[in-house]
Design an enzyme around this catalytic site. Structure first.
Site: not given
Length: 432
Positions: A40, A208, A320, A333
């Site tokens: 990551e 959002r 993605d 997702a």
């Protein structure tokens, strides 16, 4: 405890610790002959966004992983198996009271609404120690000669690693997709493949915000705002975090700008004034809801062109990195988790000298399915904002919107996995 499986150990490197990469790592970690490392780029696992929609077919995967009870605790409405409302579609872009033009019921049990950070945490909790490595931003990968040779990974911090399989779960701006398609364009003398590297701006901006349920004022008749109980389109709003928070996403689109280069940061903070001005003269119900968002964020919505292939020479794309899509079907997702589910079972049965056949099976199954949802998500967005060929012909538009959700139960995951395993190995074993 990991089950013991005879055969050569396969070293698998997953680059990207989002929902898809983490789900895959958890699934693969159960098998002793698979040496799994997750790299990551950030210093910890993190998820961008607020709400995650999980439809019933994805919920079956979480059940098969033994995680359904944990996800039920953080869901607004754990699935019951009953037919349920999907979304209440309203015409709201007018100063007078709006009206419903379509109430969409899902073809199977309703989706599950979850808070994305809590969603990610469940996978993190089930990831064995020693698998995750942080601060590892992949710069490039290389292989010596043949597709069966080990893959060398080079990270931005100067370190390196080696694997037999490289999984690109590194998101919409995937470094792995970029290198894969650059090399394919050069090797195949096909410059058109370069068009698949960069994401496309859809021409849509989204605003959002999160609102505590207790901060939403009651309606004039004293009832609670309808979005607390029933998800709505297109101001999209639905409750998350065990029903305590309403996630609101509004969209403003210029379809003619689809594919244009977007200048600037994709995600930024903005003032409440900008949000309210964007939706001035909408119905009072929308205005009352948006006034509750004190600190909105603005998102430039991007997606990918549907890719022609997902793997090359032991390097495979998922999530993605393979099929980043607009959010209009709440499917991003779930599609990443479906990738992880299929890929994990194929890698479980694969042998090191026969990996490419298993990747072919993964691609044959997942590429048309995910690309279909990718395209359908964009098409749905045009329908929601009356920019599709249906315009505001509600008699045609309503059924067309309903039909956009057929993919949820066109096939079962049992059938999909059986198909993939037959392609790779012959008769399949039931896993669900």
């Amino acid at each position: 405890m990991k089950e013991q499986v005879e055969g050569q150990n396969i070293r698998i490197a997953i680059c990207g610790g989002g929902i898809g990469g983490l789900c895959l790592a958890v699934l693969l970690s159960k098998h002793a002959h698979l040496d799994v490392k997750l790299y990551e780029a950030a210093g910890q696992f993190r998820e961008i966004g607020a709400g995650v929609m999980i439809w019933s077919r994805t919920w079956h995967i979480l059940e098969s992983m033994g995680l359904a009870s944990e996800f039920s605790k953080i869901a607004h409405a754990p699935p019951t198996g009953a037919q349920g409302v999907g979304f209440d579609f309203r015409r709201s872009d007018q100063p007078r009271e709006g009206f419903r033009f379509k109430l969409v019921e899902m073809p199977c049990k309703r989706g599950v609404l979850l808070f994305s950070v809590a969603f990610l945490d469940v996978f993190v909790h089930h990831l064995p120690t020693g698998i995750a490595h942080f601060g590892k931003r992949l710069v490039s990968y290389s292989r010596t000669v043949s597709p069966l040779d080990p893959i060398s990974l080079s990270f931005a911090d100067g370190t390196s690693a080696t694997c037999d399989v490289l999984v690109g779960a590194d998101g919409i701006k995937s470094v792995i997709r970029a290198q894969m398609y650059h090399e394919a364009a050069e090797n195949d003398h096909n410059a058109s493949l370069l068009e698949y590297i960069q994401p496309l701006w859809t021409g849509t901006m989204a605003y959002r915000g999160l609102i505590r349920v207790q901060d939403i004022p009651p309606e004039q008749d004293g009832s609670r705002h309808r979005t607390i109980a029933t998800p709505m389109m297109h101001v999209v709003s639905y409750s998350i975090s065990e029903g305590d928070i309403v996630n609101v996403v509004t969209f403003a689109s210029e379809p003619q700008k689809h594919g244009e280069t977007f200048e600037g940061e994709w995600v930024t903070n903005c003032g409440q004034k900008e949000l309210l001005e964007c939706y001035a003269n909408w119905e009072p119900e929308v205005e009352r809801l948006l006034k509750c968002i004190e600190r909105p964020t603005r998102w430039a919505i991007h997606h990918l062109r549907p890719l022609p292939f997902y793997h090359k020479d032991g390097v495979v794309l998922m999530g993605d990195a393979a099929h980043a899509m607009s959010p209009h079907q709440g499917a991003g997702a779930g599609q990443a988790i479906e990738d992880a589910f299929v890929l994990s079972h194929l890698l479980r049965d694969a042998k090191k000298n026969d990996l490419l056949r298993f990747f072919d099976a993964y691609q044959t199954l997942r590429l048309p399915a995910a690309n279909g949802v990718l395209s359908g998500s964009y098409e749905s967005g045009t329908m929601y904002e009356f920019n599709s060929p249906y315009g505001d012909n509600y008699d045609g538009l309503g059924p067309a919107i309903q039909a956009q959700w057929k993919w949820i139960d066109e096939t079962t995951l049992e059938d999909d996995l059986s198909t993939a395993l037959k392609l790779a190995t012959g008769p399949a074993v039931s896993y669900l």
